[in-house]
Design a protein around this motif. Sequence first.
Motif, short mmCIF file in Angstrom:
data_model
loop_
_atom_site.label_atom_id
_atom_site.label_comp_id
_atom_site.label_asym_id
_atom_site.label_seq_id
_atom_site.Cartn_x
_atom_site.Cartn_y
_atom_site.Cartn_z
N VAL A 137 29.29 7.41 -9.56
CA VAL A 137 28.45 7.21 -8.38
C VAL A 137 28.21 8.54 -7.67
CG1 VAL A 137 28.33 6.12 -6.12
CG2 VAL A 137 29.14 4.81 -8.09
N SER A 138 29.24 9.37 -7.59
CA SER A 138 29.10 10.65 -6.90
C SER A 138 28.08 11.53 -7.60
CB SER A 138 30.45 11.38 -6.85
OG SER A 138 31.40 10.60 -6.15
N ALA A 139 28.19 11.58 -8.94
CA ALA A 139 27.24 12.41 -9.70
C ALA A 139 25.83 11.87 -9.58
CB ALA A 139 27.66 12.48 -11.17
N GLN A 140 25.73 10.55 -9.63
CA GLN A 140 24.41 9.93 -9.56
C GLN A 140 23.80 10.07 -8.18
OE1 GLN A 140 24.26 5.67 -10.34
NE2 GLN A 140 22.65 6.06 -11.87
N GLY A 141 24.68 10.11 -7.19
CA GLY A 141 24.18 10.18 -5.83
C GLY A 141 24.15 11.57 -5.24
N SER A 142 24.35 12.59 -6.10
CA SER A 142 24.29 13.96 -5.61
C SER A 142 22.90 14.27 -5.07
CB SER A 142 24.64 14.94 -6.74
OG SER A 142 25.98 14.73 -7.15
N ASP A 143 22.83 15.33 -4.31
CA ASP A 143 21.57 15.67 -3.66
C ASP A 143 20.59 16.33 -4.62
OD1 ASP A 143 22.58 14.69 -1.33
OD2 ASP A 143 23.43 16.62 -0.72
N PHE A 144 20.50 15.83 -5.83
CA PHE A 144 19.55 16.37 -6.79
C PHE A 144 18.16 15.89 -6.40
CE2 PHE A 144 22.71 18.27 -8.83
CZ PHE A 144 23.21 17.81 -10.03
N PRO A 145 17.20 16.80 -6.42
CA PRO A 145 15.81 16.36 -6.26
C PRO A 145 15.32 15.77 -7.56
CG PRO A 145 15.89 18.71 -6.65
CD PRO A 145 17.33 18.23 -6.59
N SER A 146 14.10 15.33 -7.56
CA SER A 146 13.53 14.77 -8.78
C SER A 146 13.21 15.89 -9.74
CB SER A 146 12.25 13.99 -8.45
OG SER A 146 11.64 13.54 -9.64
N PHE A 147 13.78 15.84 -10.94
CA PHE A 147 13.47 16.83 -11.97
C PHE A 147 13.60 16.16 -13.32
CE2 PHE A 147 17.98 17.09 -11.17
CZ PHE A 147 18.54 17.12 -12.43
N LEU A 153 28.52 32.21 -11.91
CA LEU A 153 27.69 32.79 -10.87
C LEU A 153 26.29 32.18 -10.86
CD1 LEU A 153 28.57 36.59 -11.33
CD2 LEU A 153 29.74 34.88 -9.90
N ASN A 154 25.83 31.87 -9.66
CA ASN A 154 24.45 31.44 -9.46
C ASN A 154 23.65 32.67 -9.07
OD1 ASN A 154 22.14 29.91 -9.03
ND2 ASN A 154 22.69 29.43 -6.91
N ILE A 155 22.94 33.24 -10.01
CA ILE A 155 22.25 34.51 -9.77
C ILE A 155 21.04 34.30 -8.87
CG2 ILE A 155 21.13 36.49 -10.87
CD1 ILE A 155 24.09 36.16 -11.57
N GLY A 156 21.01 35.09 -7.80
CA GLY A 156 19.87 35.06 -6.89
C GLY A 156 19.86 33.90 -5.92
N GLY A 157 20.92 33.09 -5.90
CA GLY A 157 20.94 31.93 -5.02
C GLY A 157 22.27 31.78 -4.32
N PRO A 158 22.40 30.75 -3.46
CA PRO A 158 23.64 30.53 -2.71
C PRO A 158 24.67 29.80 -3.56
CG PRO A 158 22.05 28.85 -2.14
CD PRO A 158 21.36 29.78 -3.11
N THR A 159 25.80 29.50 -2.95
CA THR A 159 26.83 28.71 -3.62
C THR A 159 26.31 27.33 -3.98
OG1 THR A 159 28.61 29.85 -2.44
CG2 THR A 159 29.12 27.70 -3.37
N VAL A 160 26.57 26.92 -5.20
CA VAL A 160 26.28 25.54 -5.62
C VAL A 160 27.61 24.81 -5.62
CG1 VAL A 160 25.40 24.04 -7.43
CG2 VAL A 160 24.32 26.27 -7.02
N SER A 161 27.76 23.83 -4.74
CA SER A 161 29.03 23.13 -4.57
C SER A 161 29.16 22.01 -5.61
CB SER A 161 29.13 22.56 -3.16
OG SER A 161 28.13 21.56 -2.98
N PRO A 162 30.37 21.48 -5.79
CA PRO A 162 30.57 20.38 -6.76
C PRO A 162 29.67 19.18 -6.50
CG PRO A 162 32.68 21.28 -6.08
CD PRO A 162 31.65 21.94 -5.21
N SER A 163 29.30 18.94 -5.26
CA SER A 163 28.46 17.78 -4.98
C SER A 163 27.06 17.92 -5.56
CB SER A 163 28.36 17.57 -3.46
OG SER A 163 27.78 18.69 -2.83
#
Length: 834
Positions: A26-36, A238-248
């Motif tokens: 549920v957590s993975a499915q409900g992450s704040d992913f946009p539509s892609f 490392l996320n190059i050129g961007g901010p921290t990507v958290s586990p969520s």
Amino acid sequence: MKIPHFFPLSMSTLFFLCLLRFVYFVSAQGSDFPSFSSPIGPYVPPDIYLIDCGSPQQAQLDDGRIFLSERDASPLLRTKQDVLALVDSLSSSETSSYPVSSLPLYRTARIFPDEAIYTFKVSHAGLHWVRLYFHPIPCPTYNLADAVFTVTANELVLLHDFRVTDISKLVFKEYLINVTSSDTVLLKFTSEKSFSFVNAIEFVSAPDSLVSDTATAVLPLGEFTGLTTYDYEVTYRLNIGGPTVSPSNDTLFRTWQPDNTYMTFAEGAQNISVPFGVIKYPNPGATAYIAPPYVYATADQMANSGVNQQNFNLTWKMSVDPSFSYMIRMHFCDIVSKSLNQLYFDVYINGLMGASGLDLSSLTGGLAVPYYKDFVLNASVIRNGSIMIQLGPAATVDPSSPNAILNGIEILKISNSARSLDSDPAAGSSKGRGPRTNKMKIFAAIALATGITAMFLLAKSFLGKKKKRHQTWNHGKSSSWLSPLNNSKAHLLSSRTSYRSSLFSSSKSKSKSGFSSFFASGGFDRSFTFKELQEATQNFDEKAVIGVGGFGKVYLGALEDGKKVAIKRGNPSSQQGINEFQTEIQMLSRVRHRHLVSLIGYCDENTEMILVYEYMANGPLRDHLYGSSLPPLSWKQRLEICIGAARGLHYLHTGAAQGIIHRDVKTTNILLDENFVAKVSDFGLSKAAPNLDQTHVSTAVKGSFGYLDPEYFRRQQLSDKSDVYSFGVVLFEVLCARPAINPALPREQVSLAEWAMQWHRKGMLEKIMDPHIAGKICAQALKKYAEAAEKCLAEYGVERPAMSDVLWNLESALQLEEASTSSGCDPQKGGLQV
């Protein structure tokens, strides 16, 4: 304490385990992913154990995951005694590579005065995450900053003599282990002198598709296979050129750090980003399991891209443990181009070419399509304890808009042949601490877990099949890697030309300022014209190639008088080749011996680097042991060949005015003439021996893995005993007819030196020797031969014999063999036949 494979779980624990699996989904499915666009859905792990150690109640993180309380997790733990620690609160200012959302897991800890074992039942074999949280929180009975302990997962060493002395530091350790045959994983905490502790534990299945079996070996450039057989520690993500990507925001609950602190030339980089919905995952290819869209939607490109003369590279530098090899995964997604086929760039790792003219359009078929590429970097090319990644416009392609781009970097430490992911502090000490320490010392020469060193074996055949190879990978655009502003193509060409000019005199001037002077002083008065060597090799016909190396190619040629010769032609684009040529001439101009390959002459016209050697009709010794259709050598032939090679090495060490250390003794550098007389060859890595008042030469580690002296590897202190160690490996290779390193075998058999020593100690060496000679060797001769090999492989140079002693033992073995033949000795018993 022996833990049974099956253990009863309370109903509440079973309920929570089921709940955890559901929450993970549920957590993975409900992450704040946009539509892609993604060809797969959220990952549901078959095995999942999340434990908040020492906590009286379950902990729920911001990403939705629930960690078991101490009570619920107690059936998983076996220990004689433990202590719980609890702190009221933690400040987000605590230093950590993990996001603030994980702070609740650091508030409690479980302390183990004795050995403690967590038993995790495995329902699905394959890759599993092991994530460990450490923070020395205050405790009335124990000072957690004093804890020194070891953590293992079954036989794999995750941490050795680990400690966290900084009480303000939050430590997060992440591993990706390969669970194969066992249906349980025992996570064991042990301490010899103090106690151990842990704040939280994750043991969770990972998708098997996460690690591909093949990757690009950086040195030499080629394909490496077998990655799925190893275990890994995540060193950087490392996320190059961007901010921290958290586990969520990651399907697999990973954390991606920003790259700012690792970018060495920030002025040369420009951040770029696109909406997440633009990312189009291919099918098949990269998935959200490989990296989330947050990573592919941000990148660094070259600042002022489009400038015709780009004289810098995008550069990142990360500190690593230099005693291990690494898998490096780079993530790419062309979010900068307006149309296809506009972006071509080169990738360098520690100054070596990793990918030339990388064209994302041809690889993905579109824009904003994720792509990743894996590399394997051997420990031997890790400089100053760091890995440096550089990208710049392709040197071999003239793009309309020069640019380079990178979206993400993952650096994973690869387990070594001792099944460890942590260095043993005792490895450099003369005081061993039991079998495991000794084993690690023996394997210290093999920085890569079993098969990384196989890149040398695989790439040899790989390069042999290539008719053309872009050779700038030796140094690439980044040969001046200490200064990102010093890497223009014109600068490199100019420096290489001037360097060659300083070594070679013009064919017209006939001066003695270059290699000609070495020959003149050494008595080599044969100077070949380039036309002569062209005619001798049919204009350097590819069909005449009999060998390939970092210097270039070796051709079989025939002189006007019909004499066959081996002609080594240097590659003008190889700086490494120039150095090796110079070293070889310097060394061979000082020595002449029946068991050393003779140098006949040279050619230095038009900046050509060509050496002419006597031709060795029967080629390398290795070809007569395995990997070819040649008839097997008899035992007596093998003994005589080893004696000849030992004589050549003995002369190198003692015969010249100043001794010479070969530094690359192996079966491919022992050549056989038409009468099977052995001669040592290839002196490109040789080094002058230390003076009488010195015991060693301090120098960078070079040589071939599998043969490399572990003491030399650890201390960078070279001596003639380093050659002795390598020759010991050769002796076992001759006896067993198998490579020094074979990653296709089970772990305990990968290193020939370790494997043969184990059977020798059992007194059962005949079990692993070449079947062609098994049962045909006099027992006394075999014993003398094996003793010589064993002494050569002693852990420390002072314990190894001189080559003169090795030679004496081999000659004694030959005498015993000849005596047994004439007297009718029974090879099995060593006695007389009746």
